[in-house]
Design a protein around this motif. Structure first.
Motif, short mmCIF file in Angstrom:
data_model
loop_
_atom_site.label_atom_id
_atom_site.label_comp_id
_atom_site.label_asym_id
_atom_site.label_seq_id
_atom_site.Cartn_x
_atom_site.Cartn_y
_atom_site.Cartn_z
N LEU A 16 0.83 -1.20 0.00
CA LEU A 16 0.00 0.00 0.00
C LEU A 16 0.86 1.25 0.00
O LEU A 16 0.62 2.19 -0.78
CB LEU A 16 -0.96 0.00 1.20
CG LEU A 16 -1.96 1.16 1.25
CD1 LEU A 16 -2.84 1.19 0.00
CD2 LEU A 16 -2.82 1.05 2.50
N ARG A 17 1.88 1.26 0.82
CA ARG A 17 2.79 2.41 0.88
C ARG A 17 3.47 2.62 -0.48
O ARG A 17 3.51 3.73 -1.00
CB ARG A 17 3.82 2.18 1.99
CG ARG A 17 4.63 3.38 2.35
CD ARG A 17 5.55 3.18 3.56
NE ARG A 17 5.89 1.79 3.86
CZ ARG A 17 5.49 1.11 4.93
NH1 ARG A 17 4.72 1.68 5.82
NH2 ARG A 17 5.87 -0.13 5.14
N GLN A 20 0.84 3.67 -3.28
CA GLN A 20 0.39 5.06 -3.13
C GLN A 20 1.47 6.04 -3.57
O GLN A 20 1.18 7.05 -4.21
CB GLN A 20 -0.06 5.32 -1.70
CG GLN A 20 -1.39 4.67 -1.39
CD GLN A 20 -1.82 4.81 0.06
OE1 GLN A 20 -1.00 4.82 0.97
NE2 GLN A 20 -3.12 4.91 0.28
N LYS A 24 1.11 8.54 -6.76
CA LYS A 24 1.35 9.98 -6.61
C LYS A 24 2.34 10.47 -7.66
O LYS A 24 2.17 11.54 -8.25
CB LYS A 24 1.86 10.29 -5.21
CG LYS A 24 2.01 11.76 -4.92
CD LYS A 24 2.41 12.00 -3.49
CE LYS A 24 2.52 13.49 -3.21
NZ LYS A 24 2.88 13.77 -1.83
N TRP A 33 -2.44 2.18 -9.51
CA TRP A 33 -3.75 2.23 -8.87
C TRP A 33 -4.32 0.84 -8.62
O TRP A 33 -5.00 0.61 -7.62
CB TRP A 33 -4.71 3.09 -9.68
CG TRP A 33 -4.34 4.54 -9.61
CD1 TRP A 33 -3.79 5.30 -10.60
CD2 TRP A 33 -4.46 5.40 -8.47
NE1 TRP A 33 -3.58 6.57 -10.15
CE2 TRP A 33 -3.98 6.66 -8.85
CE3 TRP A 33 -4.93 5.22 -7.18
CZ2 TRP A 33 -3.97 7.75 -7.98
CZ3 TRP A 33 -4.91 6.30 -6.30
CH2 TRP A 33 -4.43 7.55 -6.71
N THR A 36 -2.76 -0.31 -5.58
CA THR A 36 -3.35 0.45 -4.47
C THR A 36 -4.67 -0.17 -4.05
O THR A 36 -4.93 -0.39 -2.85
CB THR A 36 -3.55 1.92 -4.85
OG1 THR A 36 -2.28 2.51 -5.15
CG2 THR A 36 -4.22 2.71 -3.74
N ALA A 48 -9.02 4.41 0.83
CA ALA A 48 -7.92 4.28 -0.13
C ALA A 48 -8.36 3.45 -1.33
O ALA A 48 -8.01 3.76 -2.48
CB ALA A 48 -6.70 3.64 0.54
N GLY A 52 -8.66 4.60 -5.34
CA GLY A 52 -8.06 3.79 -6.39
C GLY A 52 -9.04 3.47 -7.51
O GLY A 52 -8.71 3.60 -8.70
#
Length: 129
Positions: A16-17, A20, A24, A33, A36, A48, A52
């Motif tokens: 996830l980190r 994301q 970005k 995405w 994500t 979140a 996505g």
């Protein structure tokens, strides 16, 4: 690719980190995405996941799976009118003409029954005319 390795090991927090950050840096990259969405679903982070799905629909609105994912998230966020509108209109775009007519009748019935107040950006009054 590191993201695929994180999926294989179920490293959802790291995925996830990473996803994301990737999204970005490259907001039009559907892979960023998609990862994500997957990680957010596994981590039970609906906000979140919702972002996505919205991004995936923006990037490639022709993908029916994206519309269904976004429609599901809209319903979870209690945005029922928008969920119905997006899933109905996306389905109409991919159907044969006879099927599209049946879906239009179904959507109109939803409007008349008061189950939604707008359809594809039209208010119920505009759609009925």
């Amino acid at each position: 690719m590191r993201a695929e390795a994180l999926v294989a090991t179920q490293g959802w927090t790291g995925l996830l980190r990473q996803a994301q950050s990737w999204a970005k840096a490259a907001p039009d990259n559907p892979d960023a995405w998609s990862f994500t969405v997957r990680a957010a679903r596994e981590k039970k982070q609906p906000d979140a996941e919702f972002l996505g799905w919205k991004a995936l629909c923006r990037i490639d609105p022709s993908q029916r799976g994206h519309a269904l994912g976004l429609g599901w998230q809209l319903a979870l966020h209690q945005e029922y009118d928008e969920a119905l509108a997006i899933t109905t209109w996306r389905r109409l775009a991919g159907l044969r003409s006879g099927d599209a007519k049946a879906q239009w009748k179904r959507a109109t019935a939803y409007l008349q029954a008061g189950r939604c107040t707008r359809l594809g950006g039209l208010s119920s009054d505009q759609a009925k005319t």
